[in-house]
Design a protein around this motif. Sequence first.
Motif, PDB file in Angstrom:
ATOM      1  N   PHE A  11       0.153  -0.329   3.648  1.00  0.00           N
ATOM      2  CA  PHE A  11       0.379  -0.111   5.076  1.00  0.00           C
ATOM      3  C   PHE A  11      -0.666  -0.897   5.848  1.00  0.00           C
ATOM      4  N   ASN A  12      -0.295  -1.330   7.037  1.00  0.00           N
ATOM      5  CA  ASN A  12      -1.232  -2.038   7.907  1.00  0.00           C
ATOM      6  C   ASN A  12      -1.408  -1.297   9.223  1.00  0.00           C
ATOM      7  N   ALA A  13      -2.590  -1.432   9.782  1.00  0.00           N
ATOM      8  CA  ALA A  13      -2.898  -0.788  11.063  1.00  0.00           C
ATOM      9  C   ALA A  13      -1.895  -1.213  12.126  1.00  0.00           C
ATOM     10  N   GLU A  14      -1.603  -0.276  13.016  1.00  0.00           N
ATOM     11  CA  GLU A  14      -0.720  -0.450  14.173  1.00  0.00           C
ATOM     12  C   GLU A  14       0.762  -0.312  13.822  1.00  0.00           C
ATOM     13  N   SER A  15       1.093  -0.241  12.528  1.00  0.00           N
ATOM     14  CA  SER A  15       2.494  -0.018  12.166  1.00  0.00           C
ATOM     15  C   SER A  15       2.810   1.470  12.269  1.00  0.00           C
ATOM     16  N   THR A  16       4.091   1.790  12.350  1.00  0.00           N
ATOM     17  CA  THR A  16       4.545   3.173  12.418  1.00  0.00           C
ATOM     18  C   THR A  16       5.367   3.472  11.167  1.00  0.00           C
ATOM     19  N   ILE A  17       5.095   4.610  10.533  1.00  0.00           N
ATOM     20  CA  ILE A  17       5.763   4.934   9.273  1.00  0.00           C
ATOM     21  C   ILE A  17       6.399   6.316   9.339  1.00  0.00           C
ATOM     22  N   SER A  18       7.332   6.558   8.438  1.00  0.00           N
ATOM     23  CA  SER A  18       7.927   7.895   8.319  1.00  0.00           C
ATOM     24  C   SER A  18       7.825   8.409   6.887  1.00  0.00           C
ATOM     25  N   ASP A  19       7.209   7.599   6.004  1.00  0.00           N
ATOM     26  CA  ASP A  19       7.061   7.976   4.597  1.00  0.00           C
ATOM     27  C   ASP A  19       5.616   8.323   4.270  1.00  0.00           C
ATOM     28  N   LEU A  20       5.432   9.394   3.495  1.00  0.00           N
ATOM     29  CA  LEU A  20       4.116   9.609   2.895  1.00  0.00           C
ATOM     30  C   LEU A  20       4.125   8.919   1.537  1.00  0.00           C
ATOM     31  N   GLY A  21       2.945   8.612   1.035  1.00  0.00           N
ATOM     32  CA  GLY A  21       2.835   7.955  -0.258  1.00  0.00           C
ATOM     33  C   GLY A  21       2.125   8.848  -1.261  1.00  0.00           C
ATOM     34  N   ILE A  22       2.505   8.725  -2.521  1.00  0.00           N
ATOM     35  CA  ILE A  22       1.853   9.446  -3.609  1.00  0.00           C
ATOM     36  C   ILE A  22       1.528   8.427  -4.698  1.00  0.00           C
ATOM     37  N   VAL A  23       0.284   8.392  -5.131  1.00  0.00           N
ATOM     38  CA  VAL A  23      -0.131   7.437  -6.159  1.00  0.00           C
ATOM     39  C   VAL A  23       0.303   7.940  -7.535  1.00  0.00           C
ATOM     40  N   LEU A  24       1.231   7.234  -8.141  1.00  0.00           N
ATOM     41  CA  LEU A  24       1.677   7.581  -9.489  1.00  0.00           C
ATOM     42  C   LEU A  24       0.800   6.905 -10.543  1.00  0.00           C
ATOM     43  N   LYS A  25       0.319   5.707 -10.213  1.00  0.00           N
ATOM     44  CA  LYS A  25      -0.529   4.951 -11.123  1.00  0.00           C
ATOM     45  C   LYS A  25      -1.460   4.075 -10.313  1.00  0.00           C
ATOM     46  N   GLY A  26      -2.707   3.925 -10.759  1.00  0.00           N
ATOM     47  CA  GLY A  26      -3.647   3.044 -10.086  1.00  0.00           C
ATOM     48  C   GLY A  26      -4.522   3.774  -9.088  1.00  0.00           C
ATOM     49  N   ARG A  27      -5.002   3.035  -8.094  1.00  0.00           N
ATOM     50  CA  ARG A  27      -5.884   3.611  -7.066  1.00  0.00           C
ATOM     51  C   ARG A  27      -5.735   2.800  -5.792  1.00  0.00           C
ATOM     52  N   ILE A  28      -5.737   3.503  -4.653  1.00  0.00           N
ATOM     53  CA  ILE A  28      -5.653   2.824  -3.366  1.00  0.00           C
ATOM     54  C   ILE A  28      -6.822   3.265  -2.489  1.00  0.00           C
ATOM     55  N   GLN A  29      -7.090   2.473  -1.463  1.00  0.00           N
ATOM     56  CA  GLN A  29      -8.150   2.797  -0.521  1.00  0.00           C
ATOM     57  C   GLN A  29      -7.619   2.845   0.902  1.00  0.00           C
ATOM     58  N   ILE A  30      -8.152   3.812   1.651  1.00  0.00           N
ATOM     59  CA  ILE A  30      -7.887   3.902   3.085  1.00  0.00           C
ATOM     60  C   ILE A  30      -9.047   3.204   3.775  1.00  0.00           C
ATOM     61  N   ILE A  39     -14.734   1.956   4.436  1.00  0.00           N
ATOM     62  CA  ILE A  39     -13.823   2.684   3.561  1.00  0.00           C
ATOM     63  C   ILE A  39     -13.798   4.150   3.985  1.00  0.00           C
ATOM     64  N   ILE A  40     -12.618   4.622   4.320  1.00  0.00           N
ATOM     65  CA  ILE A  40     -12.449   6.007   4.745  1.00  0.00           C
ATOM     66  C   ILE A  40     -12.327   6.926   3.537  1.00  0.00           C
ATOM     67  N   ASP A  41     -11.530   6.488   2.558  1.00  0.00           N
ATOM     68  CA  ASP A  41     -11.326   7.336   1.388  1.00  0.00           C
ATOM     69  C   ASP A  41     -10.735   6.515   0.255  1.00  0.00           C
ATOM     70  N   SER A  42     -10.871   7.041  -0.949  1.00  0.00           N
ATOM     71  CA  SER A  42     -10.257   6.469  -2.141  1.00  0.00           C
ATOM     72  C   SER A  42      -9.235   7.481  -2.655  1.00  0.00           C
ATOM     73  N   VAL A  43      -8.025   7.025  -2.952  1.00  0.00           N
ATOM     74  CA  VAL A  43      -6.950   7.920  -3.363  1.00  0.00           C
ATOM     75  C   VAL A  43      -6.518   7.551  -4.783  1.00  0.00           C
ATOM     76  N   GLU A  44      -6.615   8.512  -5.685  1.00  0.00           N
ATOM     77  CA  GLU A  44      -6.318   8.259  -7.082  1.00  0.00           C
ATOM     78  C   GLU A  44      -4.987   8.889  -7.495  1.00  0.00           C
ATOM     79  N   GLU A  45      -4.653   8.749  -8.772  1.00  0.00           N
ATOM     80  CA  GLU A  45      -3.358   9.192  -9.280  1.00  0.00           C
ATOM     81  C   GLU A  45      -3.074  10.670  -8.976  1.00  0.00           C
TER      82      GLU A  45
END
Length: 226
Positions: free
Chosen positions: A42-61, A72-78
Motif C-alpha cells: 500500500f502507498n500513502a494517500e491511497s484509499t483501501i477497503s481491504d485489510l491484510g493478513i501476513v501468511l508468509k514473510g514480514r512487512i513494515q508499516i 518505521i511505525i511497526d513490523s508485522v509478522e506471519e
Amino acid sequence: MKQNSNIYNLPIFGDMNHIEINSILEICSARTVEYKKGEYIFNAESTISDLGIVLKGRIQIENNDFWGNRTIIDSVEEGNVFAETYAITQSPLMIDVCAVEESSILFLSLKPLFVHDIQKLQKANTDSLLITRFAMHILKISAQKNLHLSMKIFNISSKTIRGRLISYLSQCAAQNKSNKFSISFNRQELADYLCVDRSALSAELSKMKSEGLLDVWKNNFSLSLP
C-alpha cells in the motif's frame, strides 16, 4: 480461491470452524497476493477497503516524509493483521506498507461487514451472527494493536538514545518473558523505529555492552544487571 491450511489457524478467525471461515472468506472476497522483497503493498494517500493478513514473510508499516526520511511505525509478522483501521474508515493512508521479505498476503474486503450486501450474504449462506462475531474479532485485534502501538510512544518519549533503548528492550524482555530474545529489526530498522541515527544507536549499544547492561549479536539480545 484454493485455501492454504494455515488460513484456518489465523487468530483473526478465533474459534470459528472451517465452514464458518469459508463463509467469511467468500463474503469478504478473499484473495492472496505474493510480494517480492522491497515491493510496496500500500502507498500513502491511497484509499483501501481491504485489510491484510501476513501468511508468509514480514512487512513494515512506514512513514516516508517529503525529503525521503523513513520512520518505521511497526513490523508485522506471519499471522498478523494490518491496515484494518484504514479499511474500516476509508480514510486515505498516511503510511506506506512494504514487504521486507518475500511475502504472501491474504486480503479481505471489509465492505460487506459495514454495507448490507443481502444478496452476497444469502449466496454465502452467512447469518448476521457470524458476521457480528467476525467484526468483534477485528475490533479485538484493533484494540490490541492500539495498545501495542501506544508502547512506541513510551519507547520514543525519552530524549536520549539510551532511554529509548532501555524502554524498547525492556518491553521486548517482558513480551518474551525472558532476558534473552531476538527482535525482527536489523540495526538500521531499529534506528528508524526509535527515530535515532544508526551510528549513534550502535555507539550507545556498544557503551551499554561495555557497562555490562547487555550483550548483542546482530538482532539477538541478552539483558543483564550491571
